[in-house]
Design an enzyme around this catalytic site. Structure first.
Site, short mmCIF file in Angstrom:
data_model
loop_
_atom_site.label_atom_id
_atom_site.label_comp_id
_atom_site.label_asym_id
_atom_site.label_seq_id
_atom_site.Cartn_x
_atom_site.Cartn_y
_atom_site.Cartn_z
N ASP A 37 0.82 -1.21 0.00
CA ASP A 37 0.00 0.00 0.00
C ASP A 37 0.85 1.26 0.00
O ASP A 37 0.51 2.25 -0.66
CB ASP A 37 -0.94 0.00 1.21
CG ASP A 37 -2.17 -0.87 1.01
OD1 ASP A 37 -2.57 -1.07 -0.14
OD2 ASP A 37 -2.72 -1.36 2.01
N ARG A 42 2.45 6.22 -2.67
CA ARG A 42 3.50 7.10 -3.18
C ARG A 42 3.19 7.53 -4.62
O ARG A 42 3.35 8.71 -4.97
CB ARG A 42 4.84 6.40 -3.12
CG ARG A 42 6.03 7.30 -3.49
CD ARG A 42 7.34 6.53 -3.53
NE ARG A 42 7.61 5.85 -2.27
CZ ARG A 42 7.66 4.53 -2.12
NH1 ARG A 42 7.51 3.73 -3.17
NH2 ARG A 42 7.92 4.01 -0.95
N GLU A 101 -4.29 10.24 4.81
CA GLU A 101 -4.60 11.20 5.85
C GLU A 101 -3.44 12.13 6.12
O GLU A 101 -2.28 11.81 5.85
CB GLU A 101 -4.98 10.50 7.17
CG GLU A 101 -3.82 9.95 7.98
CD GLU A 101 -3.24 8.66 7.48
OE1 GLU A 101 -1.99 8.56 7.40
OE2 GLU A 101 -4.01 7.75 7.16
N ASP A 130 -3.76 13.04 21.80
CA ASP A 130 -2.55 12.68 21.06
C ASP A 130 -2.43 13.42 19.73
O ASP A 130 -1.40 13.32 19.07
CB ASP A 130 -2.53 11.17 20.80
CG ASP A 130 -2.23 10.37 22.06
OD1 ASP A 130 -1.83 10.99 23.07
OD2 ASP A 130 -2.41 9.15 22.05
N THR A 141 -10.20 3.56 6.22
CA THR A 141 -9.98 2.18 6.67
C THR A 141 -8.54 1.97 7.17
O THR A 141 -8.16 0.84 7.46
CB THR A 141 -10.26 1.18 5.54
OG1 THR A 141 -9.42 1.47 4.42
CG2 THR A 141 -11.72 1.26 5.10
N TYR A 143 -5.38 4.46 9.34
CA TYR A 143 -5.13 5.03 10.67
C TYR A 143 -6.42 5.57 11.29
O TYR A 143 -6.67 5.40 12.49
CB TYR A 143 -4.07 6.12 10.55
CG TYR A 143 -3.47 6.64 11.83
CD1 TYR A 143 -3.91 6.22 13.08
CD2 TYR A 143 -2.46 7.60 11.79
CE1 TYR A 143 -3.34 6.70 14.25
CE2 TYR A 143 -1.89 8.09 12.96
CZ TYR A 143 -2.35 7.64 14.18
OH TYR A 143 -1.79 8.13 15.34
#
Length: 293
Positions: A37, A42, A101, A130, A141, A143
């Site tokens: 992934d 990239r 993200e 955090d 789907t 982080y």
């Protein structure tokens, strides 16, 4: 769409594609990426052409349309292109791009971050925890999901702000994709960074702006429902068991279904050719495969 020619920088992939009748050349209308992934992401961050992800055998790459061992069946597959949101984060004149993200995080683990969220100039909330994520539907789907966000259809034109371990229990917020998101008044005991897809990192300086800067084009495989309709009852039973209980090894499917091992193997092959299941190496026992929908 059918794929007949691609550009790729992987010699391994190029050899297999050429062997099975796919032309490989510079400037082809589709870019084929061989890898995980992170490799597909990239390419999506910089490439304007459609990106076709092909994963190594046994690698579960969610963005890949097929595995390398499925290349011989490539002519049988039908593909479509999904426009996926490309985000850009800017702070202090520096920029980071993301497909999954943009994360606002402290440089030091377990260090609180305080921030204020503004959308199109309007205050939304203050939070501390955090950090936070600004996620696309494709990234929902990844982080964002582990941080408590919702799973969003990849075709939806929205972005999701997901607080990470919010001390104030702030919930995720979903906004139209064309809004301008600002993170202001950020405070922490250590430096704070904006990180795109876990790799592009810029330091927070004064204020951070995150916005959509166009779209990337991801090639996905269309499930062949016509083939699924023609499957024998044993294959349909195996498909249902995998969907409800997978990932499972062939022996486990046989035990749950009551089918013979030979019938299970035949059903799995039919399902694989129809693009309805895929296999990976069992991470708990590399001597066997497990199957998932």
């Amino acid at each position: 769409m059918k794929i007949t020619e691609v550009e790729t920088d992987s010699t391994t992939l190029a050899e297999v594609l050429v062997k099975h009748g796919i032309e490989v050349r510079k400037g082809a209308p589709v870019v084929a990426v061989y890898g995980r992934d992170r490799d597909i992401l990239r390419a999506l961050r910089v490439e304007e052409r459609p990106v076709l992800g092909i994963s190594p055998p046994g690698v579960d790459a969610k963005l890949a349309a097929l595995e390398l061992r499925e290349v011989p069946l490539l002519a049988e597959f039908v593909f479509e292109i999904i426009d996926v949101i490309r985000l850009e984060a800017e702070s202090g004149g520096q920029r980071a791009t993301a497909i999954n993200e943009v994360a606002l995080l402290s440089a030091e683990p377990a260090t609180f971050v305080r921030y204020s969220l503004y959308v199109d100039g309007a205050f939304v909330f203050n939070d501390m925890g955090d950090g936070c994520l600004i996620s696309t539907p494709i990234g929902s789907t990844a982080y964002a999901l582990s941080a408590g966000g919702a799973v969003i259809n990849p075709r939806a034109h929205v972005v999701e702000v997901v607080p990470v371990n919010s001390a104030l229990r702030k919930p995720p917020h979903v906004f139209p994709s064309d809004v301008v998101i600002e993170l202001r008044d950020v405070k922490s005991r250590s430096d704070v960074y904006l990180i795109g897809d876990g790799v592009e990192k810029i330091k927070y300086r004064g204020v951070a702006v995150v916005r959509k800067v166009g779209t990337a084009r991801l090639v996905t495989r269309v499930q062949n429902f016509q083939q699924a309709a023609g499957l024998p009852p044993s294959a349909l039973l195996v498909k249902k068991i995998i969907e409800e209980r997978g990932p499972l090894a062939a022996s486990e499917i046989a035990a749950l279904s009551g089918l013979s091992p030979r019938t299970v193997r035949y059903a799995l092959e039919r399902l694989r050719k129809a693009g309805l299941v895929k296999s990976i190496i069992d991470p708990t026992d590399p001597r066997r495969k497990v199957y998932m929908a």
